[in-house]
Scaffold this motif. Structure first.
Motif, PDB file in Angstrom:
ATOM      1  N   ARG A   1      39.678  43.003  36.736  1.00  0.00           N
ATOM      2  CA  ARG A   1      39.924  42.930  38.170  1.00  0.00           C
ATOM      3  C   ARG A   1      39.636  44.273  38.832  1.00  0.00           C
ATOM      4  NH1 ARG A   1      44.500  39.990  36.235  1.00  0.00           N
ATOM      5  NH2 ARG A   1      44.427  37.783  36.867  1.00  0.00           N
TER       6      ARG A   1
ATOM      7  N   VAL B   1      38.740  41.692  43.916  1.00  0.00           N
ATOM      8  CA  VAL B   1      37.674  40.987  43.196  1.00  0.00           C
ATOM      9  C   VAL B   1      38.085  40.785  41.744  1.00  0.00           C
ATOM     10  CG1 VAL B   1      35.274  41.066  42.424  1.00  0.00           C
ATOM     11  CG2 VAL B   1      35.879  41.968  44.676  1.00  0.00           C
TER      12      VAL B   1
ATOM     13  N   PRO C   1      30.647  39.595  49.517  1.00  0.00           N
ATOM     14  CA  PRO C   1      31.546  38.715  50.249  1.00  0.00           C
ATOM     15  C   PRO C   1      31.041  38.460  51.673  1.00  0.00           C
ATOM     16  CG  PRO C   1      32.439  40.934  50.191  1.00  0.00           C
ATOM     17  CD  PRO C   1      31.236  40.947  49.308  1.00  0.00           C
TER      18      PRO C   1
END
Length: 536
Positions: A13, A17, A394
């Motif tokens: 991680r 994200v 994103p």
């Protein structure tokens, strides 16, 4: 057969994200294992965990049956794991032997002095053991990219690597060098070494690997045997849907030249001539491709065309205007779009958000500027449209460019430049680092521009891409266009030889391909455009 590597439930991680989500990966000893996936799928992150660059959030790394905790690449190297990055980490002025032994040199006189003769002898022995043909006394700056890659592999072997991880190892190689690399894979695995390589090229994975693992959205969606799968199945696993692996042919119409490059020479920062008297033209409604191994003058030529660099001599004309001395901004205003080779250095301001990056080069003109002031609402709407159309992740217009993966940065730059409504598109490696689904989309949009009458100058080291999309294809070597050929009639072997500076037997370098006739152009190559190196 025993496992050389077992990554068990790896999760990694980062803030906001999950790059790897409970990923299992088993690699058998003495095999070649390919790792496929879209941009942001987690391939490189997973390999960086194996190599000790990242510590997993959870999960286990098992090498040779023993659970390991790597705090650094040094720990991984000590455990027999080596990694060859896409951008080589070699010292150009030093010799092959010096690079291979750098930091691990044998010493004499109580450790006070490097034993250069012994170092050279050890490199020769290592090279002969694995069948590598390298000159230990050659300087890195004087050898080919393929030889440099072998030096990187030997450097890892010199440090005791039994597992070799290669990141996009064929990206800058000629077809002949790719075949040579795969022969190296065979030799290494025959001697018990294990290979893991990351690639975007489905055909190469099927050709070179024993097994192929596909990652999607940080998860392992499956491992298949290379000889028991198809390109279509792999593409579906990568993207999660059916992928059009061939761009459908469509009629086109060529017009007058929009770009005329006449006897252009360019010097680099050292004052060395890297482009030597190059001439060609690009017509409206055609794709003019330039193929070649990176570093043969393509970047400097493109910079002279787009206004990023002043040519030493020669002339650049755009739509019947001499633009040799025009600024980059003036060329943008006149209708010249540019997808640069280096998205981070030339295409984006990494600290800016996507709203600001979306209007770079156009921030002074309507609809983004009115009365000398920025219209940020229009700029935001533009960024949002690029994000949506090109599936940038994103999907946040307020995200800084540096927060995006390389592939998503590339998609954003391509979307911005394609949206300029250009008369000429200069596209340099437009799908570099981009996943298969986005590659399909970008190539379709490029052909849409061509069909709309835009002239396209396509520079790419992906041979199947530049051959598949071009109406005419030039080959660049050592600062010169050594040939302009018909993509239909030239073979991949002939192109590989031309890229290496050799004329194939019986080849006539004076027989240049003609531009397409107006009203009689078909995207005969476009229908064969592939997303990978199948057919080598």
């Amino acid at each position: 057969m025993s496992r050389a590597v077992h990554l068990d439930g790896i999760t990694k991680r980062f803030p906001g994200v999950v790059a790897n989500d409970d990923v299992d990966l088993a690699v058998e000893r003495g095999t070649v294992h390919a790792l496929l996936g879209e941009n942001g799928a987690g391939k490189t992150t997973l390999m960086n965990v194996l190599y000790g660059l990242y510590e997993p959030t959870s999960g286990r790394v098992v090498v040779d049956g023993e659970e390991r905790e790597f705090d650094s690449p040094r720990d991984a190297i000590d455990a027999g794991v080596g990694m060859i990055h896409q951008h080589f980490m070699l010292v150009d002025p030093m010799t092959v032997a010096e690079n291979i032994t750098l930091g691990n040199e044998p010493r004499k006189w109580g450790g006070l002095t490097v034993d250069r003769e012994r170092a050279r002898r050890e490199v020769v022995d290592l090279s002969e053991r694995y069948g590598f043909d390298v000159d230990p006394d050659a300087r890195i700056e004087d050898v080919s990219v393929g030889v440099q890659q072998r030096v990187e592999i030997l450097k890892a072997l010199y440090r005791g690597a039994d597992v070799l991880v290669l990141d996009e190892p064929t990206a800058v190689l000629t077809p002949q060098e790719v075949e040579d690399l795969f022969e190296v894979f065979d030799e290494l695995t025959d001697q018990g070494k294990t290979i893991v390589f990351i690639t975007h090229k489905l055909g190469e994975a099927m050709h070179a690997a024993d097994e192929i693992t596909v990652l999607r959205d940080g998860k392992n969606v499956g491992t298949v045997e290379a000889d028991g799968t198809t390109r279509e199945e792999l593409a579906r696993m990568m993207v999660g849907r059916e992928v059009l692996l061939e761009v459908e042919a469509r009629a086109g119409e060529a017009g007058d030249p929009v770009l005329d490059v006449a006897d252009v020479s360019v010097r680099d920062e050292r004052g060395v001539t890297v482009v030597d008297g190059v001439s060609f033209d690009v017509h409206a409604g055609e794709v003019f491709g330039i193929a070649g191994v990176d570093g043969n003058g393509q970047a400097e030529l493109v910079e002279a065309i787009t206004g990023m660099r002043r040519p030493e001599s020669g002339r650049v004309r755009f739509e019947d205007e001499d633009v040799t001395d025009w600024s980059r901004r003036r060329r943008i205003d006149a209708g010249m779009a540019y997808v640069p080779e280096d998205r981070q250095e030339r295409g984006l301001v990494m600290a800016f958000d996507l709203v600001g990056n979306g209007v770079l080069g156009s921030q002074h003109t309507p609809p983004y500027a009115r009365g000398g002031r920025m219209d940020w609402a229009a700029a935001r709407e533009h960024a949002e449209s690029i994000i949506e159309e090109y599936d940038v992740r994103p999907p946040d217009p307020d995200a800084a460019a540096r927060a995006l993966s390389g592939g998503n940065q590339q998609k954003f730059v391509v979307g911005r430049e394609f949206a300029r409504d250009p008369a000429l598109l200069v596209a340099t490696h437009p799908t570099r680092g981009v996943d298969i689904g986005s590659t399909e989309f970008i190539r379709e949009r490029m052909l849409d521009l061509r069909s709309a009458g835009v002239g396209v100058l396509l520079v790419s080291s992906k041979l199947e891409e530049v051959q598949g999309l071009s109406d005419r294809l030039a080959v660049m070597h050592d600062g010169d266009l050594v040939a302009v050929v018909d993509p239909d009639s030239v073979t991949e072997e002939e192109l590989g030889l031309l890229m290496a500076g050799e004329y194939p037997e019986g080849f006539d370098p004076g027989a240049a391909a003609e531009p397409p006739d107006p009203g009689d152009v078909e995207s005969r190559r476009a229908g064969e455009a592939r997303t990978d190196g199948e057919g080598r």
